[in-house]
Design an enzyme around this catalytic site. Structure first.
Site, PDB file in Angstrom:
ATOM      1  N   ARG A 188     -12.253   4.767  -4.034  1.00  0.00           N
ATOM      2  CA  ARG A 188     -11.835   5.281  -3.087  1.00  0.00           C
ATOM      3  C   ARG A 188     -10.615   5.620  -3.458  1.00  0.00           C
ATOM      4  O   ARG A 188     -10.134   5.260  -4.837  1.00  0.00           O
ATOM      5  CB  ARG A 188     -10.958   3.897  -1.991  1.00  0.00           C
ATOM      6  CG  ARG A 188     -10.394   2.843  -2.388  1.00  0.00           C
ATOM      7  CD  ARG A 188     -10.002   1.634  -0.597  1.00  0.00           C
ATOM      8  NE  ARG A 188      -9.332   2.298   0.206  1.00  0.00           N
ATOM      9  CZ  ARG A 188      -7.702   2.470  -0.449  1.00  0.00           C
ATOM     10  NH1 ARG A 188      -7.746   1.210  -1.262  1.00  0.00           N
ATOM     11  NH2 ARG A 188      -7.324   2.500   1.294  1.00  0.00           N
ATOM     12  N   ASN A 190      -5.845   5.615  -3.369  1.00  0.00           N
ATOM     13  CA  ASN A 190      -4.871   5.453  -2.394  1.00  0.00           C
ATOM     14  C   ASN A 190      -3.560   6.886  -3.034  1.00  0.00           C
ATOM     15  O   ASN A 190      -3.575   6.197  -4.525  1.00  0.00           O
ATOM     16  CB  ASN A 190      -4.596   3.814  -3.018  1.00  0.00           C
ATOM     17  CG  ASN A 190      -3.557   3.158  -1.822  1.00  0.00           C
ATOM     18  OD1 ASN A 190      -3.288   2.674  -1.259  1.00  0.00           O
ATOM     19  ND2 ASN A 190      -3.037   2.195  -2.765  1.00  0.00           N
ATOM     20  N   TYR A 281       6.937   0.813   3.781  1.00  0.00           N
ATOM     21  CA  TYR A 281       6.229  -0.001   3.669  1.00  0.00           C
ATOM     22  C   TYR A 281       5.921   0.774   1.426  1.00  0.00           C
ATOM     23  O   TYR A 281       6.083  -0.011   0.956  1.00  0.00           O
ATOM     24  CB  TYR A 281       4.876  -0.091   4.346  1.00  0.00           C
ATOM     25  CG  TYR A 281       3.645  -1.025   2.799  1.00  0.00           C
ATOM     26  CD1 TYR A 281       3.779  -1.550   2.452  1.00  0.00           C
ATOM     27  CD2 TYR A 281       2.616  -0.590   2.489  1.00  0.00           C
ATOM     28  CE1 TYR A 281       3.117  -2.921   1.432  1.00  0.00           C
ATOM     29  CE2 TYR A 281       1.885  -1.132   1.892  1.00  0.00           C
ATOM     30  CZ  TYR A 281       2.223  -2.939   0.835  1.00  0.00           C
ATOM     31  OH  TYR A 281       0.733  -2.539   0.658  1.00  0.00           O
ATOM     32  N   LYS A 282       5.621   2.106   1.522  1.00  0.00           N
ATOM     33  CA  LYS A 282       5.848   2.752   0.790  1.00  0.00           C
ATOM     34  C   LYS A 282       6.652   3.181  -0.025  1.00  0.00           C
ATOM     35  O   LYS A 282       6.905   3.850  -0.889  1.00  0.00           O
ATOM     36  CB  LYS A 282       4.623   3.979   0.372  1.00  0.00           C
ATOM     37  CG  LYS A 282       3.507   4.125   1.643  1.00  0.00           C
ATOM     38  CD  LYS A 282       2.949   5.429   1.859  1.00  0.00           C
ATOM     39  CE  LYS A 282       1.265   5.006   2.388  1.00  0.00           C
ATOM     40  NZ  LYS A 282       0.345   4.705   1.249  1.00  0.00           N
TER      41      LYS A 282
END
Lengths: 311, 211
Positions: A188, A190, A281-282
């Site tokens: 995946r 991210n 959050y990032k």
């Protein structure tokens, strides 16, 4: 907004990062030097709980066999029973050792081979219907600490992620990962963003690199702001039944990214529609508005072609 | 991480901490061949409440350890009146730990663990139990006393006990720390991360969140 976005880790396109099981690129030698420097400063970036030795040998075998098959000009592996010879030409390594005998290697098996492999590696133990972060080497991470998280289960180490628990993301992802089979890896993607091409955005050093975020201006977005994409792959390990979880980080500046018009357009839309929780959050809050404004010139409302590859 | 949204939110704890901490509930008698009860400070009251739900033979197979920690009033005599098979008292957690390790090392399968006191106390006892290979499913915890936290500074790796405020200054390296809702059972601590790394001149208001 969120998706588990898992797919089989099968070869996709020649020359792409999906061509081989473990991508080796032009940054290989310098990234391995960077890893060695980080480990010199902070040896706790590499840890392995005592029961993870077998998973370490599994990891070594998987990476050596994959690289020797994919890049025979750079890596060679020959076996005479348990006596293995490993040659890594870019790093100038030619070692002979006994497979399964740690005293014949300069480091434990997981550390030995991942000092020669780009990207971070978490080695997960599988028991009690859960995955446990019981070993790893983590020097190029997006703000998480192996030293803090080691020994945690899947839900514990994901505790700081907002929104996704409520959406059932982690339960579904865990169910999938518990069933990954040997020989059928999954992957995946991210992403987050980083200021300057810094690989080691660790929480340990956050008080040193955090201030970089305030150096972004509307004029320097193109060179200062980087998209950070993680290619995460998942491999069932044959002896230990563990799961190897490599997290390979790629950085690209806004300038370079927008040289592919489709990418500039897409990123403008993604950033512009990102929920506040994820901006926070990032860690994008202080510079995301400048970045969206900078990218707006690539988005005229046009349709883009399917998939992630350039047109 | 960015914490600009901290201002204006009185109860802000980052993360989904319910996924990342020791589950605390109320002590209830469990079926077991032996009971190990460890109580710190106001945890003595949880033990007295537990006693209202137990049969008399429960205490014939029980180790009861009390760590008053200078918290008044002292409940030693009330706990002794429960007539546990073994009773111990140690003034502080540090003094108790070598004995607790010994008890855990000698515990047999079928033993049940009960821990009550501050979250820090519970965390450290569970850490020891884990190291001794005791199954967490055979253990119960009940928090009594202040909600203060034990934290680890992610930067210098120093530990601080009894943290009551958000943010808190690291007593070792001086960095102003956000206490995250991220708990390590192995370290028996919450994670503290610099709260103002982007601009160290920005000092968020200090609030008593954990008292």
């Amino acid at each position: 907004m969120y998706a588990v976005n898992l797919e089989p880790h099968t070869p996709v396109k020649k020359g792409s990062v999906f061509e081989f099981p473990f991508d080796v690129d032009e940054h290989y030698v310098s990234e391995m030097k960077d890893r060695a420097l980080v480990l010199d400063e902070d040896p706790l970036r590499c840890q392995s709980l005592p029961h993870m030795e077998a998973a370490g040998w599994d990891t070594l075998e998987l990476i050596m066999e994959s690289k020797a098959a994919a890049y025979p000009e750079h890596f060679s592996l020959s076996k005479d029973g348990d006596k293995w010879r490993w040659i890594n030409r870019p790093m100038g390594i030619d070692d002979t050792f006994i497979f399964g005998n740690t005293s014949t290697l300069p480091y434990g098996p997981m550390e030995y081979i991942t000092r020669q492999a780009q990207g971070d590696f978490a080695v997960l133990d599988q028991r009690d219907g859960n995955l446990w972060m019981d070993a790893g080497i983590v020097t190029t991470q997006a703000d998480w600490s192996l030293d803090f998280d080691i020994g945690m289960n899947f839900f514990e180490w994901h505790a700081p992620v907002p929104l996704a628990h409520e959406l059932g993301i982690f339960k579904r992802a865990l169910k999938f990962l518990l069933n990954v089979q040997h020989g059928k890896p999954a992957r995946r993607l991210n992403w987050t963003m980083t200021i300057n091409p810094r690989l080691d955005t660790s929480p340990e050093n956050y008080h040193k690199w955090g201030k970089d975020r305030l150096t972004v201006t509307p004029e320097n977005v193109g060179e200062k702001v980087y998209l950070r994409v993680e290619l995460q792959t998942f491999w069932r390990l044959p002896r230990s039944n563990g799961l190897l979880f490599p997290i390979r980080c790629y950085l690209i500046s806004m300038e370079e990214l927008s040289s592919i018009p489709k990418w500039g357009c897409r990123l403008h839309r993604v950033l512009g529609s990102l929920p506040q929780e994820l901006r926070d959050y990032k860690g994008l809050t202080s510079y995301i508005d400048d970045t969206v404004a900078w990218l707006s010139k690539f988005d005229q409302g046009q349709e883009t072609s399917p998939g992630t590859f350039p047109d | 991480m960015d914490n600009s949204h901290l201002a204006g939110n009185d109860d802000y704890i980052e993360g989904e901490e319910r996924f990342s901490q020791i589950p605390c509930s109320t002590l209830e008698p469990m079926d077991g061949t032996c009971h190990i009860i460890l109580a710190q400070g106001e945890g003595a009251l949880a033990v007295l409440d537990l006693a209202k739900k137990t049969s008399s033979d429960f205490w014939q197979k029980t180790h009861l350890a009390y760590v008053p920690d200078n918290i008044e009033p002292n409940r030693t005599s009330q706990l002794q009146d429960l007539n546990p098979r073994w009773f111990y008292e140690w003034p502080t957690l540090d003094a108790a730990l070598p004995h607790v390790r010994e008890i855990f090392a000698n515990s047999k399968q079928g033993s049940r663990l009960y821990v009550t006191g501050t979250h820090s106390f519970i965390g450290i006892i569970f850490q020891q139990a884990h190291n001794a290979g005791i199954d967490p499913y055979e253990a119960l915890a009940e928090r009594r006393g202040p909600k203060t936290r034990r934290i680890q500074c992610v930067h210098c790796k120093g530990f601080m006990d009894n943290v009551a405020t958000q943010p808190v200054t690291c007593s070792h390296c001086g960095v102003l720390l956000l206490v995250r809702g991220h708990y390590s059972r192995r370290l028996a601590a919450y994670q503290g991360v610099c709260i103002n790394a982007e601009d160290t001149s920005e000092i968020p208001e200090t609030k008593e969140l954990f008292s």
